[in-house]
Design an enzyme around this catalytic site. Structure first.
Site, mmCIF file in Angstrom:
data_model
loop_
_atom_site.group_PDB
_atom_site.id
_atom_site.type_symbol
_atom_site.label_atom_id
_atom_site.label_comp_id
_atom_site.label_asym_id
_atom_site.label_seq_id
_atom_site.Cartn_x
_atom_site.Cartn_y
_atom_site.Cartn_z
ATOM 1 N N ASP A 7 0.870 -1.334 0.023
ATOM 2 C CA ASP A 7 -0.389 0.210 -0.169
ATOM 3 C C ASP A 7 0.859 1.213 -0.055
ATOM 4 O OD1 ASP A 7 -2.835 0.649 0.550
ATOM 5 O OD2 ASP A 7 -2.092 2.310 1.668
ATOM 6 N N GLU A 9 0.881 6.053 0.201
ATOM 7 C CA GLU A 9 -0.241 6.905 0.526
ATOM 8 C C GLU A 9 0.858 8.134 -0.119
ATOM 9 O OE1 GLU A 9 -2.409 7.079 2.330
ATOM 10 O OE2 GLU A 9 -1.885 5.132 3.348
ATOM 11 N N ASP A 52 -6.794 17.490 0.483
ATOM 12 C CA ASP A 52 -7.863 16.719 1.009
ATOM 13 C C ASP A 52 -7.140 15.000 1.350
ATOM 14 O OD1 ASP A 52 -9.622 17.912 0.252
ATOM 15 O OD2 ASP A 52 -9.809 17.575 -1.829
ATOM 16 N N HIS A 57 -4.001 10.981 5.491
ATOM 17 C CA HIS A 57 -3.137 10.087 5.418
ATOM 18 C C HIS A 57 -2.685 11.416 7.119
ATOM 19 C CE1 HIS A 57 -0.911 12.751 3.554
ATOM 20 N NE2 HIS A 57 -1.016 12.270 2.144
ATOM 21 N N HIS A 152 -5.574 6.692 7.394
ATOM 22 C CA HIS A 152 -4.955 5.538 6.645
ATOM 23 C C HIS A 152 -3.039 6.095 6.860
ATOM 24 C CE1 HIS A 152 -8.268 5.433 3.349
ATOM 25 N NE2 HIS A 152 -8.503 5.974 4.051
ATOM 26 N N ASP A 157 -2.694 -0.231 6.485
ATOM 27 C CA ASP A 157 -3.425 -0.782 5.149
ATOM 28 C C ASP A 157 -2.921 -1.717 5.132
ATOM 29 O OD1 ASP A 157 -4.854 1.156 6.296
ATOM 30 O OD2 ASP A 157 -4.864 2.324 4.357
#
Length: 233
Positions: A7, A9, A52, A57, A152, A157
């Site tokens: 995963d 970010e 956003d 995160h 997140h 994750d």
């Protein structure tokens, strides 16, 4: 089989508009067992996150100021991923960013370094058509504890995704057995002719039949009713 749940970010949603990777989390699974051989990076992308994205995160530019850029970790990352099956939720998003990072360094896309890529979002849509299939929704549906996911995070994750995937596929490999002796030195394997033995037939009792039925019910639930056990019976 070696699988790696991955995963990322990022600073925003569009790698082609200059957004970059700021966190990578990888969780290793070998023969359906978590090994603890995980990999995790925070990365200095050289730019701020969009508002956003920051709300998602919570990784600030100040926090990333002393972290390495992608070019400093790429060799270790590719060596870790080499030859593994990579499992990602909504794979086009993460692959798009990682491929852009690799392209900026003159390296081929990620698929050329690994044995394959599995998208669990595609799997979930096939198993649970018409339902929400975000990672949070799958955690709730498959009873994976995601109470620690207030924001997140790539490693968290990836860990949640590993648990989700194991639950989504637990009916597939349940009958596979591994002796565990293939590569262990000093262990002698003796071949036994089983035709010399008369094996007794033990009928399942009522309690065992009930437990077996419960397992089949859980497998039906996890696969969205796609198991064949009762149909074949």
């Amino acid at each position: 089989m070696r699988q790696v749940f991955l995963d990322t970010e990022t600073t925003g949603l569009n790698a082609h508009d200059g957004d970059r990777v700021i966190e990578i989390g990888c969780v290793e699974l070998v023969n359906r067992k978590l090994t603890g051989n995980n990999l995790h990076y925070y990365l200095n992308a050289g730019r701020d996150s969009h508002e956003d994205a920051l709300r998602v995160h919570g990784i600030t530019t100040e926090f990333l100021a002393d972290k390495p850029p992608f070019k400093d970790v790429v060799a270790e990352l590719l060596a870790y991923l080499q030859g593994a099956e990579i499992i990602i939720h909504n794979a086009p998003f993460d692959l798009g960013f990682l491929d852009m990072e690799l392209a900026l360094l003159g390296k081929p896309p990620l698929r050329e370094h690994v044995s394959g890529v599995v998208d669990t979002l595609v799997m979930a849509k096939e198993m649970f058509p018409g339902k929400r299939n975000s990672l949070n929704a799958l955690c709730d549906r498959l009873e994976v504890d995601n109470s620690g996911r207030t924001l997140h995070g790539a490693l968290l994750d990836a860990e949640l995704l590993a648990d989700v995937y194991i639950n989504m596929t637990r009916g597939q490999d349940a009958l596979l057995m591994d002796s565990g002796t293939q590569d262990e030195p000093g262990i002698q394997v003796v071949n036994v002719d089983l035709t010399r033995f008369t094996l007794p037939i033990l009928e399942a009792n009522a309690q065992e039949l009930t437990a077996h039925d419960d397992v089949l019910t859980q497998m039906d639930k996890s696969s969205g009713g796609k198991t064949m056990w009762r149909k074949l019976a």
